[in-house]
Design an enzyme around this catalytic site. Sequence first.
Site, PDB file in Angstrom:
ATOM      1  N   TYR A 162      11.322-101.134  -4.303  1.00  0.00           N
ATOM      2  CA  TYR A 162      11.886-102.464  -4.001  1.00  0.00           C
ATOM      3  C   TYR A 162      11.183-102.973  -2.748  1.00  0.00           C
ATOM      4  O   TYR A 162      10.036-102.604  -2.470  1.00  0.00           O
ATOM      5  CB  TYR A 162      13.417-102.272  -3.867  1.00  0.00           C
ATOM      6  CG  TYR A 162      14.230-103.486  -3.556  1.00  0.00           C
ATOM      7  CD1 TYR A 162      14.342-104.529  -4.466  1.00  0.00           C
ATOM      8  CD2 TYR A 162      14.931-103.585  -2.352  1.00  0.00           C
ATOM      9  CE1 TYR A 162      15.120-105.642  -4.176  1.00  0.00           C
ATOM     10  CE2 TYR A 162      15.713-104.688  -2.065  1.00  0.00           C
ATOM     11  CZ  TYR A 162      15.797-105.718  -2.981  1.00  0.00           C
ATOM     12  OH  TYR A 162      16.565-106.819  -2.694  1.00  0.00           O
ATOM     13  N   ARG A 210       8.478-118.552  -5.259  1.00  0.00           N
ATOM     14  CA  ARG A 210       8.690-118.171  -3.856  1.00  0.00           C
ATOM     15  C   ARG A 210       9.018-116.687  -3.844  1.00  0.00           C
ATOM     16  O   ARG A 210      10.164-116.295  -3.796  1.00  0.00           O
ATOM     17  CB  ARG A 210       9.827-119.008  -3.255  1.00  0.00           C
ATOM     18  CG  ARG A 210      10.007-118.940  -1.773  1.00  0.00           C
ATOM     19  CD  ARG A 210      10.596-117.614  -1.276  1.00  0.00           C
ATOM     20  NE  ARG A 210      12.031-117.537  -1.320  1.00  0.00           N
ATOM     21  CZ  ARG A 210      12.694-116.377  -1.524  1.00  0.00           C
ATOM     22  NH1 ARG A 210      12.056-115.237  -1.765  1.00  0.00           N
ATOM     23  NH2 ARG A 210      14.007-116.353  -1.537  1.00  0.00           N
ATOM     24  N   LYS A 266      14.392-105.469  -8.909  1.00  0.00           N
ATOM     25  CA  LYS A 266      15.837-105.751  -8.799  1.00  0.00           C
ATOM     26  C   LYS A 266      16.589-104.978  -9.875  1.00  0.00           C
ATOM     27  O   LYS A 266      17.665-104.426  -9.621  1.00  0.00           O
ATOM     28  CB  LYS A 266      16.095-107.252  -8.964  1.00  0.00           C
ATOM     29  CG  LYS A 266      15.512-108.125  -7.855  1.00  0.00           C
ATOM     30  CD  LYS A 266      16.448-108.277  -6.672  1.00  0.00           C
ATOM     31  CE  LYS A 266      15.784-109.049  -5.526  1.00  0.00           C
ATOM     32  NZ  LYS A 266      16.582-109.125  -4.317  1.00  0.00           N
ATOM     33  N   GLU A 273      16.158-115.416  -9.374  1.00  0.00           N
ATOM     34  CA  GLU A 273      15.555-114.747  -8.220  1.00  0.00           C
ATOM     35  C   GLU A 273      14.256-115.418  -7.805  1.00  0.00           C
ATOM     36  O   GLU A 273      13.372-115.665  -8.641  1.00  0.00           O
ATOM     37  CB  GLU A 273      15.273-113.278  -8.602  1.00  0.00           C
ATOM     38  CG  GLU A 273      14.921-112.395  -7.435  1.00  0.00           C
ATOM     39  CD  GLU A 273      16.086-112.206  -6.454  1.00  0.00           C
ATOM     40  OE1 GLU A 273      17.205-111.874  -6.892  1.00  0.00           O
ATOM     41  OE2 GLU A 273      15.857-112.384  -5.243  1.00  0.00           O
ATOM     42  N   ASP A 274      14.142-115.695  -6.528  1.00  0.00           N
ATOM     43  CA  ASP A 274      12.895-116.167  -5.926  1.00  0.00           C
ATOM     44  C   ASP A 274      12.334-117.420  -6.591  1.00  0.00           C
ATOM     45  O   ASP A 274      11.143-117.506  -6.913  1.00  0.00           O
ATOM     46  CB  ASP A 274      11.864-115.023  -5.870  1.00  0.00           C
ATOM     47  CG  ASP A 274      12.261-113.969  -4.835  1.00  0.00           C
ATOM     48  OD1 ASP A 274      13.373-114.076  -4.273  1.00  0.00           O
ATOM     49  OD2 ASP A 274      11.472-113.039  -4.585  1.00  0.00           O
ATOM     50  N   ASP A 285      20.604-115.023  -6.553  1.00  0.00           N
ATOM     51  CA  ASP A 285      20.682-113.951  -5.570  1.00  0.00           C
ATOM     52  C   ASP A 285      20.272-114.414  -4.177  1.00  0.00           C
ATOM     53  O   ASP A 285      20.871-114.024  -3.172  1.00  0.00           O
ATOM     54  CB  ASP A 285      19.773-112.819  -6.050  1.00  0.00           C
ATOM     55  CG  ASP A 285      19.828-111.605  -5.169  1.00  0.00           C
ATOM     56  OD1 ASP A 285      20.926-111.277  -4.706  1.00  0.00           O
ATOM     57  OD2 ASP A 285      18.773-110.977  -4.960  1.00  0.00           O
ATOM     58  N   ASP A 286      19.246-115.246  -4.092  1.00  0.00           N
ATOM     59  CA  ASP A 286      18.737-115.669  -2.775  1.00  0.00           C
ATOM     60  C   ASP A 286      19.726-116.574  -2.060  1.00  0.00           C
ATOM     61  O   ASP A 286      19.856-116.522  -0.844  1.00  0.00           O
ATOM     62  CB  ASP A 286      17.387-116.379  -2.942  1.00  0.00           C
ATOM     63  CG  ASP A 286      16.376-115.449  -3.560  1.00  0.00           C
ATOM     64  OD1 ASP A 286      16.009-114.473  -2.901  1.00  0.00           O
ATOM     65  OD2 ASP A 286      16.000-115.669  -4.723  1.00  0.00           O
ATOM     66  N   ASN A 325      11.631-111.379   4.412  1.00  0.00           N
ATOM     67  CA  ASN A 325      10.900-110.286   3.760  1.00  0.00           C
ATOM     68  C   ASN A 325       9.513-110.760   3.336  1.00  0.00           C
ATOM     69  O   ASN A 325       9.316-111.957   3.156  1.00  0.00           O
ATOM     70  CB  ASN A 325      11.666-109.845   2.497  1.00  0.00           C
ATOM     71  CG  ASN A 325      13.002-109.224   2.840  1.00  0.00           C
ATOM     72  OD1 ASN A 325      13.106-108.397   3.708  1.00  0.00           O
ATOM     73  ND2 ASN A 325      14.040-109.659   2.129  1.00  0.00           N
TER      74      ASN A 325
END
Length: 692
Positions: free
Chosen positions: A220, A273, A291, A362-363, A385-386, A534
Amino acid sequence: MWRLLVRSCSSSSSRQHKQQQQRLAAAVGSRCYTIGGTTEGGSQKKHEELQARLPPFVPKPEPVTIVHKQGMELLHDPWYNKGTAFPHSERERMGVRGLLPPRTTTLQLQEDRIMAAYKHGVVLVKPEDVATGGVTSEMARKWKVLQDLQVRSSSSSSSSTSSSSSTSTSNSNSNSSTAPAAATAAAAAAAAPAPAANRNETLFYKLLLDNFAEMAPIIYTPTVGWVCSNYHNLYRRPRGMFFSSYDKDHMAAMVYNWPQDDVHAIVVTDGSRILGLGDLGINGMGIPCGKLDLYSAAAGFHPSKVLPCVIDVGTNNAALRADPLYCGLDQPRITGPAYYELVDEFVNAVMARWPNAVLQFEDFQMAHALTLLQRYRDHHLVFNDDIQGTAAVALAGLYGALRVLGKPQEALAEQRIVCVGAGSAGMGVVRQIAAGMVKRGGLTPEAAASKFWVLDAQGLVTQYRPGLPGYVSRFARPTSCSVAEEGDGLLDVVRKVQPTVLLGLAGAGKLFTTEVLSAMGQHCERPIIFPMSNPTSKMECTSQEAISVTGGRCVFASGSPQPSVELDGKTYVAGQANNLYIFPGLALGAHIGKTKVVTDNMLMAAAEILPQLISDKDVAAGLVYPSLEDIRLLSAEIAAAVIKTAAADGHVCDEAAAAVAAGHVQLLDWVRGHMFTPTYSSLAYLPPGIKE
Ligand SMILES: NC(=O)c1ccc[n+]([C@@H]2O[C@H](COP(=O)([O-])OP(=O)(O)OC[C@H]3O[C@@H](n4cnc5c(N)ncnc54)[C@H](O)[C@@H]3O)[C@@H](O)[C@H]2O)c1
Ligand SMILES: O=C(O)C[C@H](O)C(=O)O
Ligand SMILES: [Mg+2]
C-alpha cells in the site's frame, strides 16, 4: 500490395456506367480489375488477357488456432494468452473485453518491455523514484517478493478458502539481501511472471495479516505510489477490470466477462489524482489493487470477491501517453457531460451485475470527486474514500490527540485549526471536524466554521476570493477578519492565528518548513501536527523534522508511515493518519449490514469509535491511533459501530438488526463470522459433469 475486386453486375454500355467505371479505375489505379461481367466492348479475349496479368494463386491459409476456452481462462493459459496484444476484435470474440488494459500492443512491444527488464532491471528504483515516492530499492524488492505470491482470483468458486493447494513460496528473491543488488535481482525476476505453482493467495494473505504493520507500507502507501508511477514498465498480467471510453455502450455486457458472480467490494479510480503524484492515467490501477488488498487483509473480504477497476477516459500526462509501453488510451482526458455519461454507465453496469457490492471511489481529481459522490450516494452503496474516509480518520486522530493531551472530546471545540489544502481531502476533513465540534463541543455550525483557516495554492482562502465553490466558501475567512488576509502564506497565517492544530493535505511536499514548525512550537505547548499528504515525498514534513523542531512537544501523525525519532535519549513515536484505518471496516459494516447507502452518521460512528480503541499504553506513548497490528479487531469494531448507527437510522437488513439487538459481543461475533481467514481446507475432486 492489395487488390480491389470490383464486381460489375451489368453489361450496360450506357455513358453513365462508363463514367462510373473510369472514375473507379482512376481512383484505384492499376489495382482495379473488373470481373463478373463483360466491360464495354469486352470479350472473352480481354478476360483471358486480364487473367494472364494476375499473379498465380498460391495456397497460403492464414494460420488459425482452435481454442476451447474464453475469458479469464484464456488469459490464464500461458500458451494461448497474448496479453495486451489481443486485438480489439479478438478481445470481443474471446470474451476478454475489459479484462485487459485498453491499448493494444504488439508482440514486439511486449518483447521490448521484457528486454528492458532483462537488461536494465525495471524494478530498480531510480533516484527520481526515491524523490517522487520516497520508496527505496529495498521496498521495491519486498514488493516483488509479495507480488510473486499473489494471483488475482478469477475463479467463480464461492468457496470460503483459497482454491490453491500449493504451499510453495516464491523463490525468485529469497537470497537477495543488499538493496541495489537485490533490486537488480528483482528486476531479472520481473522479466517473467512467477510460475503458477509459486502463486498462493492463501499464503499471501496469511503473510499480510500476520505482519500487517510491517507489510502495509509495501503493498500500500507509499510503495503503491512507485508501482503506479512505473505500472507501464512493471505490467505483466492484468488484475481487475479496465473500462474506457472505447467501451461506451458496452459496459453492461462486458461486466459479464468477469467470472465472479458474487462481488462484495469494488474500488474504482480514473487515475486523475493518484496520491499526490497527479494524473497517472491507467497506471492508477495500482491504487484499487492496493486498497482491496487491505479490504481482504484488514476486514476479511474474500479475495475472490473484490474487484479493482479503472475507468480510462484518457490522460493529460503527455509523457505517459508518449511512452510506447503505456497501456492506456492515447487521448487527452474527456471532460464535461461525456465524462459523467461514461462514469454513469460504469456505475449502472457494476451495480446491475453486483447489486450488493460496496463501491469505493478513489483518487478522482477534485473537479469530479464531489459531484460524483453527490450523484450516486443516495442511490447506491457508494462512498468516496478521499473525501469521507480521510475526513473520518482525521477527526479520529484529533480525538486521539486530545486523549494524549488528557482532554475530553468536547475540547475539540477549543481548537484553532489551520488546514493546508482545500481539495477533496482537505475540505472533507474540515467539514467532518466541524461536524464533530457541533456534535461534541456544542457549537453552532457557524461558530464551528470560524475555528478554521484554510489555505490552497493561492494562500489563505477568504470571502474575497471570487468563484469559490460552496464546499469551500463555508470555511473561507470572513472579509472583516483582520488577523489574517486573503492570500497570506502559511508562515504568516501560523504567526497571526497561532493555531493549535496544523493539517497538511496539499500533496505539494515540504510546506511545513522549519520556520512554520518552530512558529507552531512557540505559541503552543503541545501543537498537533498532521502532515497527511501522500506518498512520503509529498508529505508536508517528516517525523524527524516536526519532533526535533518542536523539541518533542508536538503530537504527530502522518499520511505515509514514518519512523520513531530519538531525541535527548527519549523515543518519540509517529502515528499514521491514513484512511486505511477507516475504509476496510466502514465497507465491511455497510456490506454485511446491507445498509444500501453510506450516511454521514455512519462515517461519524467510525471516527468516534477509532480513538476509543487506542490502548492506554499507546496513549501514554503519544500515539493518536491504535496499533495496526490489531487491524482485524479495529475493522470489526468499526464495522459494528457503523452497523449500530445504520440500524438506529433504520438502514440495516433484518439479520444485522437482530445482531445489534443481541448486544455488542454478539454483534462483534456476527461481524467476525463474515471475515475470510487465510487457512487451508481439504480439497475434494468432482469430475466434470458431476454436480455438487
Ligand atoms: N492521509 C490520508 O489518508 C489521505 C487521504 C486522501 C488524500 N491524501 C493526500 O492529500 C493530498 C491532497 O489530496 P486531494 O484529493 O485533496 O487533492 P486535490 O488536488 O483535490 O487538492 C489539493 C489542494 O491542495 C492545494 N495546494 C496545492 N499546492 C499547494 C501549496 N503549495 N500550498 C497550499 N495549498 C496547495 C490545492 O490548491 C488544492 O486545494 C494528496 O497528497 C493525497 O495523497 C491523504
Ligand atoms: O492512498 C492512501 O494512502 C491514502 C489516500 O487515499 C490518498 O489518496 O493519499
Ligand atoms: Mg486516495
